[in-house]
Design an enzyme around this catalytic site. Structure first.
Site, mmCIF file in Angstrom:
data_model
loop_
_atom_site.group_PDB
_atom_site.id
_atom_site.type_symbol
_atom_site.label_atom_id
_atom_site.label_comp_id
_atom_site.label_asym_id
_atom_site.label_seq_id
_atom_site.Cartn_x
_atom_site.Cartn_y
_atom_site.Cartn_z
ATOM 1 N N SER A 65 0.880 -1.169 0.000
ATOM 2 C CA SER A 65 0.000 0.000 0.000
ATOM 3 C C SER A 65 0.912 1.212 0.000
ATOM 4 C CB SER A 65 -0.845 -0.026 1.275
ATOM 5 O OG SER A 65 -1.377 1.254 1.557
ATOM 6 N N TYR B 179 -1.861 -0.709 10.781
ATOM 7 C CA TYR B 179 -1.853 -1.099 9.376
ATOM 8 C C TYR B 179 -0.584 -0.599 8.675
ATOM 9 C CZ TYR B 179 -3.371 -1.326 4.491
ATOM 10 O OH TYR B 179 -3.458 -1.576 3.147
#
Ligand SMILES: *[C@@H]1O[C@H](CO)[C@@H](O)[C@H](O)[C@H]1NC(C)=O
Length: 313
Positions: free
Chosen positions: A168, A181
């Protein structure tokens, strides 16, 4: 500001040229057909990739639930093979491995590619992130990748296959209330660098795909989990209420790209003669996510902090 931007743009041409000059050729998929194992195929990026990669590969699409397997079967492609796979369980991985290798042997094709896509996300400040919650994120996003990669690596190595990691922009950029995360994706980035270096000798390529905002269930799942947690334990709201704005990420999600862009990047990572080591795809709040990459690497932390806080707090 404009001057800084232009100088930055110019300087970034040098790494771009070096990047091209240092590209490396890797073996392409075997002409007689090949299999790819992909985790997290029930929704979003994983679902789209699984369905489309099935045009070029036999895809063993990992899902945790039988009804998701049924949903994938209903797509009606004989090359899209759902497999029950929970990356947090070594037993589940071992069972999937037996099924996958048997099926691939029956089809007479090698297990050649691995796409580590399964990932979860929870929103919380560092102060209020319960350890068990962060361990759960790591169990999927980091240990899950480690387990699945270790299991299939001997096959990939023997075939000079390929690995694709779905990271990501959170793999290089940290936003507030997402440190669990973001730090897990930072860990994935480093793990992938290690793999790439160690596997260079065996001609196994490792590509990290770094999407910005892509339409996917991960955000909704994360939001509802975070709201439930806030309702149950309002301490975070009390201290960080100024950062917890209803709908603060709505505009980002409204502009999110469809998973076409991630599927394209995954496909190239598996099929191109010169696979990339990393690729930033999709947008963030309407800007190409690659800008986030430039900003992270060119702007001082304090400048970036201001931009991030104005968006997320
Ligand atoms: C990797 O590829 C190179 C270039 O094609 C080849 O010379 C080398 O033998 C390969 N390495 C292995 C371990 O197969």
């Amino acid at each position: 500001m404009l001057k800084i931007f232009l100088i930055g743009l110019l300087l970034s041409l040098i790494p771009l040229l070096l990047n091209y000059a240092s590209r490396r050729e890797y073996p392409t998929p075997p002409s007689g057909g090949a299999a790819v194992v992909l985790s997290g195929a029930s929704t979003g990026i994983g679902y789209d990739a699984a369905v489309h990669l099935a045009d070029d590969f036999v895809v063993y699409a990992g899902v945790r639930k039988e009804n998701d397997a049924e949903m994938l079967r209903s797509v009606g492609k004989s090359t899209l093979v759902p497999v029950i796979l929970d990356v947090t369980s070594q037993d589940s991985i071992d069972e999937a491995y037996v099924k996958i290798t048997a099926d691939a042997a029956e089809r007479g094709i090698p297990v050649w590619g691995l796409v580590n896509n399964a990932g979860i996300m929870t929103a919380s400040t560092v102060e209020h992130h319960d350890v068990a919650g962060m361990q759960k994120i790591y169990d999927v996003n980091v240990w899950g990748v480690l387990r699945l990669t270790q299991k299939f690596l001997p096959l990939l190595r023997a075939q000079a296959g390929r690995i694709v990691q779905i990271s990501s922009i959170a793999g290089f950029l940290t936003i507030p209330r997402a440190s669990g995360y973001c730090s897990s994706k930072h860990a994935l980035e480093s793990l992938s660098d290690g793999l790439r270096l160690e596997l260079a000798h065996y001609n196994v390529s490792v590509t990290v795909v770094q999407p910005g905002a892509v339409r996917s269930a991960i955000f909704e799942k994360s939001q509802s989990a975070s709201q439930a947690k806030l309702a149950e334990d309002p301490r975070e709201l009390k201290v960080y209420g100024h950062m917890i704005k209803e709908g603060s990420t709505d505009s980002i999600m409204a502009k999110a790209d469809t998973p076409d862009c991630t599927t394209k990047a995954i496909r190239q990572a598996l099929m191109d003669r010169y696979p990339k080591t990393r690729e930033v795809v999709a947008n963030i709040d309407g800007l190409p996510a690659i800008f986030a990459h430039y900003m992270k690497h060119m702007l001082p932390d304090r400048v970036l902090d201001k931009m991030l806080l104005s968006t997320f707090a």
